[in-house]
Write an enzyme that holds these catalytic residues in place. Structure first.
Site, PDB file in Angstrom:
ATOM      1  N   HIS B  83     102.239 -18.984  85.424  1.00 59.96           N
ATOM      2  CA  HIS B  83     101.580 -17.878  86.585  1.00 59.96           C
ATOM      3  C   HIS B  83     101.963 -18.632  87.544  1.00 59.96           C
ATOM      4  CE1 HIS B  83     100.928 -15.585  82.640  1.00 59.96           C
ATOM      5  NE2 HIS B  83     101.292 -14.444  82.879  1.00 59.96           N
ATOM      6  N   HIS B 197      96.611 -22.901  79.393  1.00 59.68           N
ATOM      7  CA  HIS B 197      97.260 -22.335  79.156  1.00 59.68           C
ATOM      8  C   HIS B 197      97.534 -20.967  77.246  1.00 59.68           C
ATOM      9  CE1 HIS B 197     101.621 -20.403  78.441  1.00 59.68           C
ATOM     10  NE2 HIS B 197     102.017 -21.248  77.795  1.00 59.68           N
TER      11      HIS B 197
END
Lengths: 508, 409
Positions: B83, B197
């Site tokens: 991100h 993650h």
């Protein structure tokens, strides 16, 4: 001009006798043609015999004189008087690109000639091409590629019958490599000899990026550790793999019904009064002992842990990941070389069950047409498809062999003992690739279940050299003699892309 | 030695100010815990921020806390995640690194297409840290494939490898479709593998590798995560080489309470009643309440369920925030057309993959084309920064696009 190999002199429809021209050197399995008004008849040699104008008595006398008297006696016009007789069976009537079943005899006394490239124009590339090898005429390889429709062939099961050392691994690697160039089939390869991936030599990894490799032994970079979470194992996965008594089987299913995916853990650790009332103590201790031993588990402080490929911490998505890869037309190679036959089959059974269930669902939901055929490659197939195995009840592999075709799930059964597989299952295998088989009962089993009439090919099968094969299939117009490619050559020719890579985000 | 391992903080991920604030507070609480427990350093294994350039509102509190951590001589080592990475290199992580508040540990060089990583040595403990960033669509896979492992494996001392990638062998159930890389792609022999993650905490041991850890998010990042995790947390790791012990420390910013109701064969009023019954005798002090409804109503429409009334009742019982999810709720009168159950990113990847190689670009492989499209989408997805003029914004987007496409526009 085409070389004349001989002349038709007698015979019947299934056995045409040809006198060989001196020097023509006709071989068993050789393809010859004879011109007719309707087109060319393609024929194949199935037997050879000595012929002579001299009587047997005279031949014996002449040979005796040459052997015992050491004189220089020669037979006058020996080429005319002594010769070879070849026995041919008609295969097809060919007319350019058109080929149909032959229903006429070639003309009496007509010339037979060696096959030439224009005679193979009818061998067209089908949809979903699967390259099997080059067309073979006796021991000579022609330039014609032999393809079959891979999607159909894999979903209708393939049997590969071969004795050790006849080139079945090479052939299988070439076939899979050919299929991976397209997207019509995905493969599950239970690799008992760890030879398909190519850990230390060329393998499928060198010809296609669509390979996934699972191994319990020191996986090379980019490949997966073979580990399966015990929550993914169901009692049905043991069918055909482990023999349980009826009460033991009932106990396994009782744990599964009560504890769901945690049934193995519960069977090993729970002191379940309810189930104890239903099953004898000895039944419960036997299933505990056997589950521990087969799955290589350890129970300490009421906690189960795995010591082998079956794990309690990892491998929750292994079976699902494998099935995904197969649905994405990849070849998934499972290195089972260090596993016992029982564990290998258990792993195969768990994965095959998942694939079969998914494809059944795809059929129900109308998505099956968009899916590649799923093909399960199984060495020593009689372990699960043999009469002895089937006497213990149905297993997932026999279920696929019987019903898989409807759901685009097929088996590639590899064996040197096809006679152990029941006839109805053999007959269900629409394509048979026969490499050299020396044992007569095994040849008989194959011949009796072949898609084409191979009743005269016993000698041709017995005389197949390494890499030579006969393909009999409902998807070929005749039993095609082939010579497999050399996988090493194919893998060695692969080019690697050369471009400079960048790694954004890397700080100096 | 004692260090903390955070991941997936996703500062700025929640649109609602209350939840956004909660997410920031989770970081503040975790940082305070580290300072209290005198951690030698902190690791953040990717996705510190939800975007590469988060809004100023989100940053104020975070920057203040980072400064406090810095002043207490506690280094913060980070890698970018899927991100907060940007292919153009313009990221808040860079800003914070230039300000000396954090240290990016993916350092090294490239020789003959091989990625050679260097270690960042923590001066206090001598621990050697390196790692690989995470990228959208698992584009970090090529980093792993090109990674030169020998030098990393041969290095002596206590070593930590940071990553922001799902490991195939350890993917939890329910995340089957998540792209991943096998453990064989990782260098062996590190003492601690600090992962991120996967929003699901785990701690694993596997032969040849040290402790492999993934703490999950510091604060849940979605409705489902609030239901599933309740709260987030981090690992506090202490010990010496070969004897590292990781302990999960939960970070409870608010309590959570989840209601799931099957509305099959119920009227909207009956569904409402059931929710009310489930909450009747409860107080929701400082609690985030989630209400998930599924099934097919016998009559009426999902919108006939008076959520405003339900929410008001819950707020009167001191709930901090009330959320509802009716994605799986339908009725005979109104049935939603479902097009996909996948995440936005998965859907994007599927669409890109479907169209790969439709237009031939010389010398570009399908993987490179995929990467280019992903990078271009990320470049063009930028929002105008606060105070930025339209002209500057347009120029910035154009320049970034030029960099990504390697052409002059």
């Amino acid at each position: 001009m085409t070389a004349i190999a001989g002349k038709i002199i007698s015979g019947s429809f299934g056995s045409i006798t040809v006198r060989q021209k001196q020097g023509a050197n006709i071989e068993i399995g050789q393809l010859l043609t004879a011109q007719t008004k309707q087109g060319k008849v393609l024929m194949q040699v199935f037997d050879l015999l000595y012929g002579s104008q001299l009587s047997q008595q005279n031949l014996e006398m002449i040979s005796g004189m040459k052997l015992e008297s050491n004189n220089d006696l020669e037979i006058m016009e020996a080429e005319t008087r002594n010769y070879t007789l070849a026995f041919l069976k008609p295969l097809l009537l060919i007319n350019g690109k058109d080929a149909k079943v032959c229903k006429n005899l070639p003309e009496f006394f007509s010339d037979v000639t060696e096959i030439e490239s224009s005679d193979t124009e009818f061998l067209e590339e089908p949809p979903n091409p699967l390259l099997l090898g080059k067309l073979r005429s006796g021991s000579k390889t022609t330039g014609a590629d032999i393809f079959i429709d891979g999607q159909k062939a894999f979903s209708h099961h393939i049997l590969i019958a071969a004795q050790t050392g006849r080139g079945k691994s090479n052939l299988m690697s070439c076939i899979i490599a050919s299929a991976l160039q397209n997207d019509y089939a995905g493969f599950l390869i239970l690799d008992a000899h760890d030879e398909y991936y190519g850990r230390s030599r060329h393998g499928l990894k060198d010809v296609s990026e669509k390979t996934a490799y699972y191994t319990p032994n020191n996986p090379p970079p980019g490949t997966r550790t073979l580990t399966i979470n015990i929550t993914k194992i169901k009692p049905s996965h043991f069918n055909g793999v482990v023999q349980w008594s009826e009460p033991q089987k009932e106990a396994l299913y009782a744990y599964y019904r009560k504890y769901g995916s945690k049934w193995i853990d519960a069977a090993l650790t729970e002191d379940d009064g309810e189930l104890k009332n239903l099953f004898s103590e000895s039944t419960i201790s036997v299933i505990r002992r056997r589950l521990t031993q087969i799955l290589n588990l350890e129970t300490a402080n009421n906690t189960v842990s795995g010591k082998g490929i079956f794990d309690t911490q990892a491998g929750s998505t292994t079976i699902s990941d494998i099935a995904d890869d197969i649905e994405n037309a990849k070849a998934v190679i499972i290195d089972t070389s260090s596993l016992s036959s029982q564990v290998e089959l258990l792993v195969g059974s768990a994965i095959a069950s998942e694939i079969f269930a998914r494809y059944q669902n795809h059929k129900t939901t109308g998505r099956i047409d968009r899916k590649p055929t799923a093909s399960i490659i199984l060495e020593e197939a009689p372990r699960v498809l043999g009469r002895d195995a089937l006497e213990q009840g149905q297993n997932i592999f026999s279920k696929i062999a019987r019903e898989g075709r409807k759901f685009k799930v097929g088996i590639v059964a590899i064996t040197q003992l096809p006679s152990l597989i029941p006839r109805e299952i053999l007959a269900n295998m629409a394509t048979k690739i026969i490499l050299g088989i020396e044992m007569a009962p095994e040849r008989k089993a194959i011949i009796e279940s072949a898609a084409q009439d191979l009743s005269q090919d016993d000698r041709a099968i017995a005389s197949l050299d390494t890499g030579e094969a006969i393909v009999t299939s409902t998807f070929t117009k005749f039993a095609v003699p082939i010579k497999a490619q050399l996988f090493e050559t194919m893998a060695g020719n692969k080019k690697t892309a050369g471009y400079t890579q960048s790694f954004p985000g890397l700080k100096s | 030695m004692k260090f903390a391992h955070f991941a997936d903080i996703h500062i700025g991920s929640w649109r609602d100010p209350k939840l956004s604030e909660a997410s920031t507070q989770a970081f503040v609480k975790a940082a305070d815990a580290c300072l209290e427990q005198a951690a030698d350093f902190i690791l953040i294994s990717g996705d510190f921020f939800n975007t590469s350039l988060p809004s100023i509102d989100c940053l104020k509190e975070v920057a203040k806390k980072l400064k406090q951590i810095h002043d207490s001589n506690t280094p913060v080592y980070v890698i970018a995640g899927s991100h907060d990475f940007s292919p153009t290199g313009k990221t808040m992580l860079d800003v914070l690194e230039n300000a000396g508040l954090i240290r990016n540990v993916m350092r090294g060089n490239v020789t003959d297409n091989r990625l050679k990583l260097k270690f960042t040595v923590d001066s206090k403990t001598g621990t050697k840290i390196t790692g690989i960033i995470g990228k959208k669509g698992m584009l970090e896979r090529k980093y792993f494939e090109a990674l030169e492992k020998e030098n990393l494996e041969a290095e002596t001392g206590t070593k930590i490898f940071m990553f922001h990638t799902a490991i195939s062998e350890f993917k939890p159930e329910g995340l089957e479709s998540m792209e991943s890389t096998p453990i064989s792609d990782f260098p062996k022999g590190f003492d601690y593998y600090a992962g991120g993650h996967v929003h699901h905490p785990y701690l694993k041991q596997t032969e040849g590798y040290g402790t492999i850890a993934n703490p999950g998010p510091l604060f849940p990042n979605s409705f489902r995560e609030i239901e599933k995790l309740g709260c987030g947390g981090f690992y506090m790791v202490q010990g010496e080489k070969g004897r590292l012990n990781a302990e999960f420390q939960p970070i409870q910013v608010h309590n959570t309470f989840s209601i799931t109701t099957d509305c099959t064969n119920k009227t909207p009023q009956e569904a409402e009643e059931e929710i009310t019954n489930q909450t009747a005798d409860k107080e929701f002090n400082n609690t985030i309440v989630t209400i998930r409804l599924h099934g097919k109503l016998r009559a009426g429409k999902p919108t006939d369920i008076d959520f405003r009334k339900i929410s008001e009742t819950l707020y009167q019982k001191s709930a901090h925030f009330v959320m509802k999810n009716t994605a799986a709720l339908s009725s005979n009168e109104f049935e939603e057309i479902k097009i996909t159950t996948k995440s936005i990113e998965e859907t994007e990847n599927l669409i890109i993959k479907e169209h790969l190689s439709k237009i031939k670009i010389d010398g570009m492989s399908a993987e490179e084309e995929f990467e280019l499209v992903k990078n271009l989408m990320s470049t063009l997805n930028k929002e105008k920064d606060e105070g930025e003029t339209t002209t500057t914004f347009e120029r910035r987007v154009k320049e970034d696009a030029e960099k990504t496409l390697k052409i002059k526009l």
